[in-house]
Design a protein around this motif. Structure first.
Motif, PDB file in Angstrom:
ATOM      1  N   ILE A  67      10.207  -2.475  -6.803  1.00  0.00           N
ATOM      2  CA  ILE A  67       9.428  -1.284  -7.135  1.00  0.00           C
ATOM      3  C   ILE A  67       8.041  -1.671  -7.637  1.00  0.00           C
ATOM      4  N   ALA A  68       7.982  -2.658  -8.535  1.00  0.00           N
ATOM      5  CA  ALA A  68       6.685  -3.054  -9.096  1.00  0.00           C
ATOM      6  C   ALA A  68       5.782  -3.666  -8.031  1.00  0.00           C
ATOM      7  N   SER A  69       6.338  -4.461  -7.143  1.00  0.00           N
ATOM      8  CA  SER A  69       5.526  -5.069  -6.093  1.00  0.00           C
ATOM      9  C   SER A  69       5.001  -4.018  -5.119  1.00  0.00           C
ATOM     10  N   LEU A  70       5.858  -3.090  -4.733  1.00  0.00           N
ATOM     11  CA  LEU A  70       5.412  -2.047  -3.811  1.00  0.00           C
ATOM     12  C   LEU A  70       4.352  -1.147  -4.441  1.00  0.00           C
ATOM     13  N   CYS A  71       4.556  -0.771  -5.687  1.00  0.00           N
ATOM     14  CA  CYS A  71       3.553   0.071  -6.355  1.00  0.00           C
ATOM     15  C   CYS A  71       2.245  -0.676  -6.555  1.00  0.00           C
ATOM     16  N   GLY A  72       2.323  -1.956  -6.903  1.00  0.00           N
ATOM     17  CA  GLY A  72       1.118  -2.744  -7.098  1.00  0.00           C
ATOM     18  C   GLY A  72       0.329  -2.964  -5.827  1.00  0.00           C
ATOM     19  N   MET A  73       1.017  -2.971  -4.682  1.00  0.00           N
ATOM     20  CA  MET A  73       0.326  -3.168  -3.409  1.00  0.00           C
ATOM     21  C   MET A  73      -0.081  -1.851  -2.760  1.00  0.00           C
ATOM     22  N   LEU A  74       0.832  -0.899  -2.737  1.00  0.00           N
ATOM     23  CA  LEU A  74       0.582   0.326  -1.980  1.00  0.00           C
ATOM     24  C   LEU A  74      -0.246   1.352  -2.741  1.00  0.00           C
ATOM     25  N   GLY A  75      -0.242   1.305  -4.079  1.00  0.00           N
ATOM     26  CA  GLY A  75      -1.033   2.249  -4.856  1.00  0.00           C
ATOM     27  C   GLY A  75      -2.527   2.129  -4.592  1.00  0.00           C
ATOM     28  N   PRO A  76      -3.099   0.922  -4.748  1.00  0.00           N
ATOM     29  CA  PRO A  76      -4.521   0.782  -4.423  1.00  0.00           C
ATOM     30  C   PRO A  76      -4.824   1.034  -2.950  1.00  0.00           C
ATOM     31  N   GLY A  77      -3.870   0.728  -2.081  1.00  0.00           N
ATOM     32  CA  GLY A  77      -4.066   1.013  -0.654  1.00  0.00           C
ATOM     33  C   GLY A  77      -4.162   2.500  -0.383  1.00  0.00           C
ATOM     34  N   LEU A  78      -3.353   3.287  -1.073  1.00  0.00           N
ATOM     35  CA  LEU A  78      -3.431   4.737  -0.933  1.00  0.00           C
ATOM     36  C   LEU A  78      -4.767   5.253  -1.433  1.00  0.00           C
TER      37      LEU A  78
ATOM     38  N   LEU B  65      -7.586   3.684  -1.417  1.00  0.00           N
ATOM     39  CA  LEU B  65      -8.657   3.305  -0.493  1.00  0.00           C
ATOM     40  C   LEU B  65      -8.562   3.992   0.862  1.00  0.00           C
ATOM     41  N   ARG B  66      -7.350   4.078   1.400  1.00  0.00           N
ATOM     42  CA  ARG B  66      -7.190   4.571   2.760  1.00  0.00           C
ATOM     43  C   ARG B  66      -6.569   5.956   2.851  1.00  0.00           C
ATOM     44  N   GLY B  67      -6.499   6.655   1.729  1.00  0.00           N
ATOM     45  CA  GLY B  67      -5.915   7.989   1.724  1.00  0.00           C
ATOM     46  C   GLY B  67      -6.862   9.002   2.337  1.00  0.00           C
ATOM     47  N   PRO B  68      -6.553  10.280   2.192  1.00  0.00           N
ATOM     48  CA  PRO B  68      -7.421  11.320   2.727  1.00  0.00           C
ATOM     49  C   PRO B  68      -8.810  11.267   2.093  1.00  0.00           C
ATOM     50  N   GLU B  69      -9.765  11.856   2.778  1.00  0.00           N
ATOM     51  CA  GLU B  69     -11.144  11.868   2.289  1.00  0.00           C
ATOM     52  C   GLU B  69     -11.255  12.555   0.941  1.00  0.00           C
ATOM     53  N   GLY B  70     -12.176  12.089   0.143  1.00  0.00           N
ATOM     54  CA  GLY B  70     -12.424  12.720  -1.142  1.00  0.00           C
ATOM     55  C   GLY B  70     -11.696  12.025  -2.275  1.00  0.00           C
ATOM     56  N   PRO B  71     -11.911  12.525  -3.464  1.00  0.00           N
ATOM     57  CA  PRO B  71     -11.312  11.888  -4.650  1.00  0.00           C
ATOM     58  C   PRO B  71      -9.828  12.166  -4.813  1.00  0.00           C
ATOM     59  N   SER B  72      -9.277  13.054  -3.997  1.00  0.00           N
ATOM     60  CA  SER B  72      -7.865  13.413  -4.183  1.00  0.00           C
ATOM     61  C   SER B  72      -6.931  12.229  -3.942  1.00  0.00           C
ATOM     62  N   SER B  73      -7.317  11.293  -3.068  1.00  0.00           N
ATOM     63  CA  SER B  73      -6.439  10.152  -2.802  1.00  0.00           C
ATOM     64  C   SER B  73      -6.347   9.233  -4.020  1.00  0.00           C
ATOM     65  N   VAL B  74      -7.447   9.060  -4.742  1.00  0.00           N
ATOM     66  CA  VAL B  74      -7.417   8.230  -5.945  1.00  0.00           C
ATOM     67  C   VAL B  74      -6.560   8.891  -7.021  1.00  0.00           C
ATOM     68  N   HIS B  75      -6.729  10.208  -7.180  1.00  0.00           N
ATOM     69  CA  HIS B  75      -5.933  10.930  -8.171  1.00  0.00           C
ATOM     70  C   HIS B  75      -4.445  10.863  -7.823  1.00  0.00           C
ATOM     71  N   LYS B  76      -4.129  11.024  -6.548  1.00  0.00           N
ATOM     72  CA  LYS B  76      -2.728  10.977  -6.126  1.00  0.00           C
ATOM     73  C   LYS B  76      -2.139   9.584  -6.352  1.00  0.00           C
ATOM     74  N   ALA B  77      -2.921   8.549  -6.053  1.00  0.00           N
ATOM     75  CA  ALA B  77      -2.433   7.181  -6.234  1.00  0.00           C
ATOM     76  C   ALA B  77      -2.151   6.895  -7.709  1.00  0.00           C
ATOM     77  N   VAL B  78      -3.067   7.277  -8.579  1.00  0.00           N
ATOM     78  CA  VAL B  78      -2.885   7.012 -10.011  1.00  0.00           C
ATOM     79  C   VAL B  78      -1.710   7.815 -10.560  1.00  0.00           C
ATOM     80  N   ASP B  79      -1.618   9.072 -10.182  1.00  0.00           N
ATOM     81  CA  ASP B  79      -0.517   9.903 -10.676  1.00  0.00           C
ATOM     82  C   ASP B  79       0.836   9.396 -10.194  1.00  0.00           C
ATOM     83  N   THR B  80       0.905   8.961  -8.940  1.00  0.00           N
ATOM     84  CA  THR B  80       2.162   8.437  -8.407  1.00  0.00           C
ATOM     85  C   THR B  80       2.541   7.132  -9.093  1.00  0.00           C
ATOM     86  N   MET B  81       1.558   6.267  -9.327  1.00  0.00           N
ATOM     87  CA  MET B  81       1.856   5.013 -10.024  1.00  0.00           C
ATOM     88  C   MET B  81       2.328   5.271 -11.446  1.00  0.00           C
TER      89      MET B  81
END
Length: 124
Positions: A82-93, A95-111
């Motif tokens: 779990i920690a490895s996947l969150c540490g890798m996929l969170g920042p990826g989300l 960076l490569r999530g939907p346009e706008g700041p919503s992807s950063v907010h979603k990544a932080v909230d999910t982590m």
């Protein structure tokens, strides 16, 4: 002119908000990386503890010891995954999530949400 000033202020607020969220993202990434390392070390200790001398204790003590050690090792492996996947996929989300700041907010909230479950597995 007033509309331009308003747009400038709104953009400034969004930039500062994203800077704060980026710091949160880095915090959670570092937290998950540290947690995965600690869990790997403790899981290695559990693996090393699986070898016991079979002549000394009774079978009930052996069974209890091996059960608890195996369970602890399983929770450790679950924490590592779990920690490895969150540490890798969170920042990826972020960076490569939907346009706008919503992807950063979603990544932080999910982590942040996943950290509760990961900490619980680590403590078990």
């Amino acid at each position: 002119m007033i509309q331009a000033i308003k747009n400038e202020r709104l953009t400034g607020v969004q930039v500062r908000t994203l800077e704060i969220r980026y710091k949160e993202l880095e915090f959670w990434k570092n937290t998950f990386t540290t947690l995965a390392g600690q869990a790997a070390m403790l899981t290695g200790f559990c693996y090393g503890g699986l070898s016991i001398d079979s002549d000394k204790p009774s079978w009930l003590v052996q069974f209890g010891y091996l059960s608890f050690t195996t369970t602890a090792m399983g929770f450790g492996l679950l924490t590592i995954v779990i920690a490895s996947l969150c540490g890798m996929l969170g920042p990826g989300l972020a960076l490569r999530g939907p346009e706008g700041p919503s992807s950063v907010h979603k990544a932080v909230d999910t982590m942040k949400e996943e950290s509760v479950m990961c900490f619980n597995f680590f403590m078990l």
